[in-house]
Design a protein around this motif. Structure first.
Motif, PDB file in Angstrom:
ATOM      1  N   VAL A   1       0.859  -1.197   0.000  1.00  0.00           N
ATOM      2  CA  VAL A   1       0.000   0.000   0.000  1.00  0.00           C
ATOM      3  C   VAL A   1       0.894   1.247   0.000  1.00  0.00           C
ATOM      4  CG1 VAL A   1      -1.792   1.251   1.239  1.00  0.00           C
ATOM      5  CG2 VAL A   1      -1.732  -1.241   1.314  1.00  0.00           C
ATOM      6  N   ALA A   2       0.599   2.164  -0.941  1.00  0.00           N
ATOM      7  CA  ALA A   2       1.402   3.395  -1.007  1.00  0.00           C
ATOM      8  C   ALA A   2       1.084   4.280   0.191  1.00  0.00           C
ATOM      9  CB  ALA A   2       1.082   4.150  -2.294  1.00  0.00           C
ATOM     10  N   CYS A   3       2.089   4.929   0.710  1.00  0.00           N
ATOM     11  CA  CYS A   3       1.827   5.838   1.846  1.00  0.00           C
ATOM     12  C   CYS A   3       2.835   6.988   1.835  1.00  0.00           C
ATOM     13  CB  CYS A   3       1.896   5.079   3.154  1.00  0.00           C
ATOM     14  SG  CYS A   3       3.558   4.664   3.642  1.00  0.00           S
ATOM     15  N   GLU A   4       2.480   8.026   2.503  1.00  0.00           N
ATOM     16  CA  GLU A   4       3.361   9.182   2.623  1.00  0.00           C
ATOM     17  C   GLU A   4       3.614   9.459   4.096  1.00  0.00           C
ATOM     18  OE1 GLU A   4       5.094  11.143   0.747  1.00  0.00           O
ATOM     19  OE2 GLU A   4       4.539  10.028  -1.059  1.00  0.00           O
ATOM     20  N   GLN A   5       4.799   9.885   4.381  1.00  0.00           N
ATOM     21  CA  GLN A   5       5.107  10.235   5.774  1.00  0.00           C
ATOM     22  C   GLN A   5       5.159  11.766   5.912  1.00  0.00           C
ATOM     23  OE1 GLN A   5       8.433   8.089   7.556  1.00  0.00           O
ATOM     24  NE2 GLN A   5       8.378   6.689   5.804  1.00  0.00           N
ATOM     25  N   PHE A   6       4.682  12.234   7.013  1.00  0.00           N
ATOM     26  CA  PHE A   6       4.677  13.679   7.284  1.00  0.00           C
ATOM     27  C   PHE A   6       5.050  13.844   8.742  1.00  0.00           C
ATOM     28  CE2 PHE A   6       2.853  17.725   8.368  1.00  0.00           C
ATOM     29  CZ  PHE A   6       2.919  18.470   7.210  1.00  0.00           C
TER      30      PHE A   6
ATOM     31  N   ARG B   1       1.342  17.146  -1.304  1.00  0.00           N
ATOM     32  CA  ARG B   1       0.954  16.990  -2.723  1.00  0.00           C
ATOM     33  C   ARG B   1       0.894  15.511  -3.102  1.00  0.00           C
ATOM     34  NH1 ARG B   1       4.046  21.571  -3.559  1.00  0.00           N
ATOM     35  NH2 ARG B   1       5.912  20.346  -3.989  1.00  0.00           N
ATOM     36  N   SER B   2       1.914  14.778  -2.665  1.00  0.00           N
ATOM     37  CA  SER B   2       1.999  13.367  -3.003  1.00  0.00           C
ATOM     38  C   SER B   2       0.873  12.583  -2.326  1.00  0.00           C
ATOM     39  CB  SER B   2       3.357  12.856  -2.565  1.00  0.00           C
ATOM     40  OG  SER B   2       3.448  11.500  -2.783  1.00  0.00           O
ATOM     41  N   GLU B   3       0.504  13.013  -1.129  1.00  0.00           N
ATOM     42  CA  GLU B   3      -0.550  12.324  -0.378  1.00  0.00           C
ATOM     43  C   GLU B   3      -1.864  12.328  -1.141  1.00  0.00           C
ATOM     44  OE1 GLU B   3      -3.937  12.130   2.312  1.00  0.00           O
ATOM     45  OE2 GLU B   3      -3.241  13.918   1.273  1.00  0.00           O
TER      46      GLU B   3
ATOM     47  N   CYS C   1       1.279  10.568   9.926  1.00  0.00           N
ATOM     48  CA  CYS C   1       1.633  11.892  10.433  1.00  0.00           C
ATOM     49  C   CYS C   1       2.190  11.770  11.834  1.00  0.00           C
ATOM     50  CB  CYS C   1       0.386  12.770  10.446  1.00  0.00           C
ATOM     51  SG  CYS C   1       0.751  14.418  10.920  1.00  0.00           S
ATOM     52  N   ASP C   2       3.327  12.388  12.045  1.00  0.00           N
ATOM     53  CA  ASP C   2       3.911  12.335  13.385  1.00  0.00           C
ATOM     54  C   ASP C   2       3.346  13.478  14.192  1.00  0.00           C
ATOM     55  OD1 ASP C   2       7.316  12.437  14.635  1.00  0.00           O
ATOM     56  OD2 ASP C   2       5.417  11.972  15.581  1.00  0.00           O
TER      57      ASP C   2
END
Lengths: 652, 328
Positions: A622-627, A641-643, A651-652
């Motif tokens: 599963v694709a995910c983005e970290q912030f 943008r990528s999210e 998200c931290d």
């Protein structure tokens, strides 16, 4: 001198006599403009020669006033008003001055009240030699006005004065100062207030130890400048065009021009321009109040989640649409810069430069001269930037999370205070955290002096020993009504989108349970002899262990590196590291699998947990983005943008 | 409401759409009024009431029927400070002499715009009308006449702002005065660090100055004036010819009695184009000006004509403020 004859008109005057009159008049003008002594003596020959000349009559009145002869002035003024009609209120101005010179201050003030102080102020322009005598005339009107103000302040002010006198006397006794010296000071103070210069240079008191001179009072007339639109020339040039006979079009444009004037702040122009915002009634009311009642200087203290940013954005958009603001500065915590830019662009269609832009480092002067800037407050307060910023003129400054300005000794507060700004919006859901003084500091930014000095504020509004409790709630509420708006959920009673909270209980595996028990035992053992700092580190270990096994392993490993822990700690670290995905992680993966097409957002506390979960989810395909907070601004923007194209975000 | 009609709010985009639909039409109108001029009685008394010359005499030469052209300008102004005010001013000029037709400008407009207004059957030949003014001359007249009228219309708004500004100044004075006084008391009692208290007092004075200039910027009133419409009204008038004598010089002045406003035009002020008040005649060129246009120089006290010396005082060289810039 711009007067109209209301009786006989002296039309037929021989030319040679006109010359004589002119000479006499010139002499009189010289005496009056230069305020020479015995000006009245110089006026009498001219007046005897031409008793009905309006200019000579007014000059004679002024000459008498300059000589300090108000009785004569009133007599000549009477003669003037019998014969001539003043164009504006110049006769009233002279009458008021004469009455004031006679000591009839209330009667003089009555004239100001009847015709309006502004009219009285501006009447001097119709007097002969008006500009040369403007200071003289303004000085008198100001004194009359001040006298009137003092009359109004009878009740409460008298009490205040008595209290201050009592305080002064008390401090005098304490300091054992000679009584005469104090008495002199008291007598001198009102005098200093009365003789305040207009636009005078400030007098410093530091040289004189024995007395404190009053700060100069300023009389500033509203600066008034006029410019014509560029279309003036083109409109003059189109004369003779073919559509000059279209009466109907002329009539319609005439009506359109008048209808266009009826627009006020009641209807907000920004509403049709907003994108993807559901506005609530209390937000619209707030925006109207900010524009009409607060005139753009306010503390927006709505509870969390009620849309302070939306309200601020609407105020900003409204000012931009109405041409009332061009240069805007938004100051936020560093983490919110990107979010502000995003919201302003997406919801309000307002483009901003931000402190993420490389131009800030390449050419700071150019960067700060841009008309719309969002900056982190930390960046703006840096000396090299602050120096440039305070030289800029801003129409609107918005400070988000304004409770960071709660302390007047901080660089944040000083920087915002030093900015040249017309409108100021402070946004904070928690304007008071520890003490009412924090609120005082915020409101002092908006309206310096609204609560007097901090000492007086503490004395009047704070309860000793209870810094968050007001001693005079009603009075404080009255004053705050001028500078603060606070909407609460109970007040607005708005049906916000429903939030479904569910707690999912997950039992730890046997190994996780055993490790946690061992950890608590070791922590309890170490806690007994630990310093405060060490205790905080131990609490952190427990928190990490409550997150995931790998987070706990990482935290214990760092402890071992810094403190050379014993064998028990090392063994526990190895056990934690050996745990494959723990129960919570497995439950999470199970949950994510249930509806893979739905976007999800996970909030975690520990950075290690963030990375661990990211790996886990990636392994699941599963694709995910970290912030997270450690990212730079551009990195955060890229992640957001990528999210949008990804399925999940951490998200931290 | 009639069937098929839709209610439109004043603040909706209907006005904007309507404005786009009108485009450039309706900006100018040329209209010859059909109002006829009755014979005038007691012309001397009429002139006596309307013409007040402070330093000259005049002689009535003749009274005759004539045609003239009025230019009525309509401007929209936008005044922006911490508040915004918009409004419309209109004023008219009689092109025969530049006299301001303010007292009857509403009637002149109505005579052309009203649905019942009728146009003159026979229009005068161009030679019967006063010559057109150049764009430059008109611009000069407008830039002098409009600011005075805007200022007068904004006086209540400015009064309100002035009151608020005075209150704010008073609040600042009290606040920073209080801060200084606190530090000064500590100094007197020799309580606390003396150097620190002195610095505090200095800082309060500096801050006071900064806040005062902040207020000045906040209340700075910028007015933008833009033209909306111009009406060129051709009208029959009764023309009164006067010979004005000042010392050894003499000049002619034609004043028109207008049948629409039923009044005599005021004598022109060739400097500020105001309508009210008496007039003065300058010695050199015999310009007709209001007393403000012939007032003493604030620096040296010499009375001089602002039309002859528009830029500076001929005696001491003091520069004259442009009316548009000063707004006075």
């Amino acid at each position: 001198m711009n007067n109209k004859l209301i009786k006989d008109d002296p039309v037929e005057v021989p030319l040679e006599v006109i010359d004589e009159k002119t000479a006499l008049k010139e002499n009189l003008v010289k005496h009056v403009l230069d305020q020479l002594p015995n000006a009245l003596q110089a006026a009498l020959p001219a007046l005897n020669a031409y008793p009905n000349d309006s200019g000579v009559l007014l000059l004679t009145v002024m000459a008498a006033l300059i000589d300090g002869k108000p009785d004569h002035a009133l007599r000549f003024l009477h003669r003037f008003t019998r014969k001539w009609q003043a164009i504006e209120y110049e006769d009233q101005l002279l009458r008021a001055i004469a009455l004031a010179q006679q000591g009839h201050w209330p009667q003089a003030a009555m004239i100001g009240k009847q015709i309006g102080w502004q009219n009285l102020f501006s009447a001097f322009i119709h007097l002969p030699g008006s500009w040369a005598l403007s200071d003289w005339a303004h000085g008198w009107v100001r004194q009359i006005e001040r006298h009137e103000d003092r009359q109004k302040l009878s009740g409460a002010a008298k009490k205040g004065l008595e209290r201050r006198k009592a305080e002064a006397a008390k401090s005098e006794r304490a300091a054992k100062l000679p009584r005469e010296e104090k008495g002199e000071e008291k007598a001198r103070k009102p005098q200093a207030e009365e003789t305040a210069p207009a636009e005078a240079a400030p007098e410093t008191s530091l040289g004189a130890e024995s007395e404190l001179s009053a700060l100069p009072r300023y009389q500033i007339r509203i600066p008034f400048s006029v410019e014509f639109s560029d279309s003036l020339e083109s409109s003059l040039a189109i004369r003779g065009s073919s559509d000059e006979a279209d009466r109907e079009a002329f009539r319609l444009r005439h009506e359109l021009a008048h209808l266009g004037l009826l627009q006020g702040f009641d209807e907000l122009l920004c509403l049709p321009t907003l994108r993807g915002i559901e506005t609530y009634w209390y937000q619209l009311e707030t925006v109207r109040k900010v524009l009409k009642q607060f005139r753009g200087r306010v503390l927006l203290a709505d509870e969390v989640g009620l849309g302070k940013t939306i309200e601020a954005g609407m105020v900003l958009k409204e000012y931009l649409l109405r041409g009332m603001a061009e240069r805007v500065l938004v100051l936020t915590p560093a983490t919110l810069v990107g979010q502000w830019r995003e919201e302003m662009a997406a919801k309000f269609e307002i483009e901003f430069a931000t402190s993420y832009d490389s131009e800030l480092r390449n050419d700071p002067k150019k960067f700060w001269s841009q008309p719309r800037v969002i900056s982190s407050i930390a960046m703006a307060r840096r000396a090299e930037h602050q120096e440039i910023l305070v030289k800029q003129n801003y129409d609107l400054v918005i400070v988000d999370e304004a409770h960071h300005l709660k302390n007047r000794a901080t660089a944040n507060w000083k920087m915002v205070n030093a900015l040249n700004k017309r409108f100021l919006l402070l946004l904070s859901a928690t304007p008071v955290q520890n003490s009412l003084v924090e609120l005082y500091n915020l409101l002092t930014l908006l309206k310096p002096g609204i609560f007097k000095t901090e000492k007086e504020f503490r004395g009047s509004y704070m309860t000793s020993g209870k810094p968050r409790t007001s001693a005079n709630k009603d009075r404080m509420r009255d004053l705050m009504r001028d500078v603060m708006i606070r909407n609460t959920r109970s007040l607005v009673d708005v049906k916000l989108p429903p939030r479904h909270a569910t707690t999912l209980r997950v039992d730890p595996s046997d190994e996780e349970r055993a490790c946690y028990l061992e950890l608590t035992g070791l922590v309890a053992q170490a806690h007994r002899n630990a310093t405060t700092q060490e205790r905080m580190a131990l609490r952190y270990l427990l928190s990490a262990a409550g997150s995931t096994a790998s987070t706990a392993a990482g935290a214990i490993a760092r402890r071992l590196e810094s403190r050379n822990g014993n064998r028990e700690w090392r063994k526990l670290q190895e056990r934690y590291a050996a745990i494959a995905p723990g129960s919570k992680e497995q439950a999470l993966v199970e949950l994510l699998r249930r509806n893979p097409n739905e976007k999800k957002m996970l909030f975690v506390h520990h950075r290690e947990t963030l990375r661990r979960l990211a790996e886990l989810v990636e392994r699941e395909g599963v694709a995910c983005e970290q912030f997270e907070g450690g990212m730079t601004g551009p990195e955060k923007d890229a992640a957001v943008r990528s999210e949008r194209s990804a399925r999940r975000s951490f998200c931290d | 409401m009639p069937a098929g009609a839709e209610r439109a709010s004043l603040e909706s985009d209907w006005l904007e759409k309507f404005s786009r639909l009108l485009d450039k039409r309706g900006r100018r109108l040329k209209f010859a009024s059909s109002a006829e001029v009755p014979p005038l009685g007691h012309v001397e008394r009429l002139v006596e009431r309307n013409v007040v010359l402070q330093n000259a005499v005049y002689r009535l030469s003749r009274v005759e029927p004539a045609w003239t052209r009025y230019l009525i300008f309509i401007f929209r102004y936008t005044a922006i400070s911490d508040e915004k005010r918009e409004g419309i001013i209109s004023f008219g000029l009689n092109l025969i002499n530049g006299s301001a037709s303010d007292p009857m400008v509403g009637q002149l407009l109505a005579a052309a715009v009203d649905e019942n207004a009728t146009e003159a059957a026979t229009k005068p030949a161009p030679s019967q009308l006063p010559a057109d003014w150049t764009a430059e001359r008109l611009k000069k007249a407008i830039t002098r006449a409009a600011p005075v009228r805007v200022r007068s219309q904004l006086s209540q708004f400015v009064n309100g702002m002035q009151r608020r500004l005075d209150r704010d100044l008073e609040r600042l004075h009290e606040y920073f005065g209080g801060l200084r006084e606190e530090s000064w008391r500590k100094l007197k009692r020799q309580k606390g660090d003396a150097a620190r208290e002195r610095l505090r007092m200095e800082a309060a004075e500096r801050e006071y100055q900064a806040k005062v200039s902040d207020l000045k910027q906040k209340y700075d009133l910028r007015v933008n004036i833009e033209p909306v419409q111009t009406l060129e009204l051709i009208s029959q008038v009764r023309r009164v010819a006067l010979a004005i004598k000042r010392r050894k010089g003499e000049r002619k002045l034609a004043l028109d009695w207008n049948p629409i406003g039923r009044q005599l035009d005021p004598p022109p002020c060739e400097w500020s184009f105001v309508a009210e008040g008496s007039r003065m005649i300058c010695d050199d060129q015999l310009h007709i000006v209001s007393p403000a246009g012939h007032s003493p120089c604030p620096q040296c006290g010499k009375e001089y004509c602002r039309v002859c010396s528009p830029r500076r005082c001929p005696k001491c060289g003091r520069e004259e403020k442009e009316l548009a810039a000063s707004g006075s």
